[in-house]
Scaffold this active site. Structure first.
Site, short mmCIF file in Angstrom:
data_model
loop_
_atom_site.label_atom_id
_atom_site.label_comp_id
_atom_site.label_asym_id
_atom_site.label_seq_id
_atom_site.Cartn_x
_atom_site.Cartn_y
_atom_site.Cartn_z
N GLY A 169 -2.48 9.10 -7.71
CA GLY A 169 -3.81 8.81 -8.23
C GLY A 169 -4.62 10.06 -8.53
N GLY A 170 -5.84 10.09 -7.99
CA GLY A 170 -6.74 11.21 -8.26
C GLY A 170 -6.17 12.53 -7.78
N GLY A 404 8.68 30.48 -40.59
CA GLY A 404 7.34 30.25 -40.04
C GLY A 404 7.19 30.88 -38.67
CB ALA A 405 9.60 31.36 -35.90
C1 HXC Z 1 -6.37 5.10 2.82
C2 HXC Z 1 -4.24 5.87 3.11
C3 HXC Z 1 -4.08 6.02 1.73
C4 HXC Z 1 -5.17 5.68 0.89
C5 HXC Z 1 -2.27 6.64 2.68
N1 HXC Z 1 -3.09 6.25 3.67
N2 HXC Z 1 -2.85 6.50 1.48
N3 HXC Z 1 -5.38 5.42 3.64
N4 HXC Z 1 -6.29 5.23 1.48
N5 HXC Z 1 -5.12 5.83 -0.43
C6 HXC Z 1 -2.81 6.28 5.10
C7 HXC Z 1 -1.82 5.23 5.55
O1 HXC Z 1 -2.47 4.03 5.80
C8 HXC Z 1 -1.24 5.88 6.80
O2 HXC Z 1 -2.16 5.70 7.84
C9 HXC Z 1 -1.24 7.35 6.48
O3 HXC Z 1 -2.19 7.52 5.42
C10 HXC Z 1 0.10 7.85 6.02
O4 HXC Z 1 0.57 7.02 4.96
P1 HXC Z 1 2.05 6.45 4.90
O5 HXC Z 1 2.08 5.41 3.86
O6 HXC Z 1 2.50 6.07 6.29
O7 HXC Z 1 2.87 7.74 4.47
P2 HXC Z 1 4.08 7.85 3.46
O8 HXC Z 1 5.10 6.81 3.78
O9 HXC Z 1 4.51 9.28 3.51
O10 HXC Z 1 3.49 7.53 2.01
C11 HXC Z 1 2.51 8.36 1.44
C12 HXC Z 1 1.97 7.70 0.15
C13 HXC Z 1 1.56 6.23 0.44
C14 HXC Z 1 3.06 7.73 -0.93
C15 HXC Z 1 0.81 8.56 -0.35
O11 HXC Z 1 0.71 6.24 1.60
C16 HXC Z 1 0.84 5.59 -0.69
O12 HXC Z 1 1.46 5.12 -1.67
N6 HXC Z 1 -0.50 5.50 -0.57
C17 HXC Z 1 -1.34 4.84 -1.56
C18 HXC Z 1 -1.37 5.60 -2.83
C19 HXC Z 1 -2.33 4.99 -3.83
O13 HXC Z 1 -2.01 4.04 -4.55
N7 HXC Z 1 -3.58 5.53 -3.82
C20 HXC Z 1 -4.67 5.07 -4.66
C21 HXC Z 1 -4.49 5.69 -6.02
S1 HXC Z 1 -5.80 5.29 -7.09
P3 HXC Z 1 -1.72 5.66 9.39
O14 HXC Z 1 -2.97 5.28 10.10
O15 HXC Z 1 -0.62 4.67 9.50
O16 HXC Z 1 -1.27 7.05 9.72
C22 HXC Z 1 -6.74 6.67 -7.19
C23 HXC Z 1 -7.92 6.52 -8.05
C24 HXC Z 1 -8.27 7.76 -8.79
O17 HXC Z 1 -6.48 7.66 -6.59
C25 HXC Z 1 -7.92 7.57 -10.21
C26 HXC Z 1 -8.20 8.78 -10.99
C27 HXC Z 1 -7.90 8.68 -12.44
#
Ligand code: HXC
Length: 510
Positions: A169-170, A404-405
């Protein structure tokens, strides 16, 4: 009083623990360092000054009011790299996966604002899951604030992103708007949406590595500029890069003491070009023999290898090098190479880094794949980038400069300040064989006649002299004296000034 001091130490110790011992252990078990360990390695020993260690999020939904961790998932502050000030933020994956809340975003924007105000580089260390899901639009708003500052700072201060864990994401869009992105192999991933979302939306089954690993982004997508084996190596290389970069767009390039004689000649360069014009040779050898102490920092080394881009120094001052690489696709310009070099040229121009171009290019790559892929527009990017550049431009044609290059690669006509050619240069519309087959088509059945015409064309055009006779080449130089010639040209061009008409901004073909 003593109590208060002890309480402060306790609070500090608690903040430094981030998500706690268990999560730190998990971070280490994955081969990753913690945010603070990374900052220690990036900055000069003991130089880190931390800000906002006690900031907490203000969210109450989904039980978040009971889950507060000081620092809120990002460590921010400033320090020095070899004595020069830089600002830094490092996502702490042990705290809510390094995800961005409103408060977390405010910590980052504070650092971005300070870096811009102080006109000093900013480095972001990423290991994070994007917007904090529990906060919803407050987190999205926070990202918007970060993005906007990335753009305002672009071209004013260098911005560097290091991807050191899973990033989504961001946490990929902000790096995408910075100047350089580096990744750690096998541990870092960049994607807009992860494998689970991909599966749901497109039914594609893909691993994180296949979707957004370092290999993908340094060889296929060109999103990343380099990849390293581990956190330590990545951070040490970023320190090395910072040494090459100006602090901002006004300061000029850093100057470090050089122990390499600028007049040094190298006789081995006189035999670098093979007798057979179709045989490749390694252009990197020329770069390494020209720069101070053979110290060259390559950008996008694994992508579009038919062109080389990177930083070196001459007389202790940073220079950007762009060079066709005859070892790969004969050094042809294709869409990928044009885009890669254009971005590099624009970075150098924005930060007043002189550009040296080494040219051996048989032209643009023909074919439907290239044309359908927008070769015209991508090729135009490089032409545009060189033409708009106002930094000193020194060009050396080592062998082919066809079609051209020839124009595109910092020729005199588009703004080259000092244009040299080696005696082995061939400056022409195309190679002799192709030329003769077009202009003497009627003789194609007659091998003897064709051979004679080819020889005639080669004698007339396959040299630097037609261009030198017109002043398109300032001087035909001895290969062994290339470093000396470049050093003198750059010294002469040091105070170059170019006037351009006022405009809001140009409209580079994106
Ligand atoms: C809150 C989050 C989080 C999130 C991870 N965690 N992502 N908490 N918000 N976005 C937390 C988990 O709950 C977990 O908490 C800890 O972080 C570790 O995550 P895991 O999933 O256990 O780790 P891992 O298996 O290594 O996976 C990492 C990851 C996955 C690939 C980043 O967590 C994931 O897919 N997260 C969501 C990604 C996502 O979709 N984000 C939003 C994108 S939209 P605990 O308490 O268990 O330790 C965005 C908007 C901006 O960003 C757009 C801009 C254009």
């Amino acid at each position: 009083m003593k109590d208060m001091l002890e309480r402060l130490e306790e609070r500090r110790a608690q903040a430094r623990l981030g998500g706690g011992e268990k999560r730190i252990e998990a971070q280490h078990a994955r081969g990753k360092l913690t945010a603070r360990e990374r900052i220690e390695l990036l900055l000069d020993k003991g130089s880190f000054e931390e800000f906002d260690m006690f900031v907490e999020h203000r969210s109450t939904d989904f039980g978040m009011d009971k889950a507060k961790i000081p620092g809120d998932g990002v460590v921010t502050g400033w320090g020095t790299v070899n004595g020069r000030t830089i600002f830094v933020f490092a996502k702490d994956f042990t705290v809510f996966g390094g995800s961005l809340s409103e408060a977390h975003a405010q910590k980052i924007t504070k650092i971005q604002d300070m870096a811009l105000k102080m006109r000093a580089p900013i480095v972001g260390l990423f290991d994070a899951g994007g917007a904090r899901i529990q906060e919803g639009v407050a987190a999205l708003g926070g990202y918007g604030e970060v993005f906007k500052r990335n753009v305002i700072a672009s071209g004013v201060i260098p911005q560097i992103s290091v991807i050191m864990g899973p990033c989504a994401g961001g946490d990929v869009y902000s790096p995408a708007m910075t100047d350089f992105i580096f990744m750690v192999r096998d541990r870092s991933y960049m994607f807009v949406t992860g494998p689970d979302v991909v599966k749901t939306v497109t039914n594609e089954t893909v691993t994180s590595e296949e979707l957004g690993g370092a290999k993908v982004h340094t060889t296929k997508s060109s999103v990343a500029d380099g990849a390293y084996d581990n956190d330590v190596e990545a951070l040490l290389q970023v320190r090395r890069l910072i040494d090459f970069l100006p602090a901002n767009n006004m300061d000029g390039v850093p100057e470090i003491p050089s122990f390499d004689e600028p007049n040094r000649t190298d006789d081995s360069l006189d035999t670098l070009i093979p007798d057979n014009p179709n045989k490749p040779y390694d252009m990197k050898e020329l770069i390494l023999k020209v720069v101070d102490e053979a110290d060259f920092f390559e950008i996008q080394e694994a992508y579009a290898k038919n062109i080389i881009t990177g930083f070196g120094r001459v007389e202790g001052r940073t220079v950007g090098f762009v060079a066709n690489q005859p070892m790969v696709l004969a050094g042809v310009l294709d869409a990928d190479a044009s885009r890669k070099a254009a971005r590099f040229v624009r970075f150098c121009d924005a930060f007043n880094i002189p550009i040296v171009t080494f040219e051996d290019v048989p032209g643009f790559l023909p074919g439907t794949a290239q044309e359908y892929g927008g070769l015209i527009k991508h090729g135009a990017k490089l032409l545009f980038a060189y033409s708009e550049a106002t930094v000193p431009l020194v060009t050396v044609i080592t062998r082919k400069a066809f079609g051209g290059a020839y124009d595109v690669m910092a020729s005199k006509h588009i703004g080259g300040d000092v244009n040299y050619a080696w005696p082995t240069a061939q400056i022409a519309v195309m190679g002799a064989k192709g030329a003769v087959e077009i202009i003497f088509r009627q003789d194609i059945g007659d091998a003897e006649k064709i051979a004679a015409r080819t020889k005639e064309y080669e004698d007339r055009f396959m040299s630097p002299f037609v261009a030198a006779e017109r002043g398109y080449i300032d001087e035909v130089i001895m290969p062994h004296s290339t470093r000396r010639r470049i050093a003198r040209a750059l010294a002469m061009l040091r105070h170059k000034e170019t006037e351009r008409p006022w405009k809001k901004h140009d409209n580079i073909p994106l």
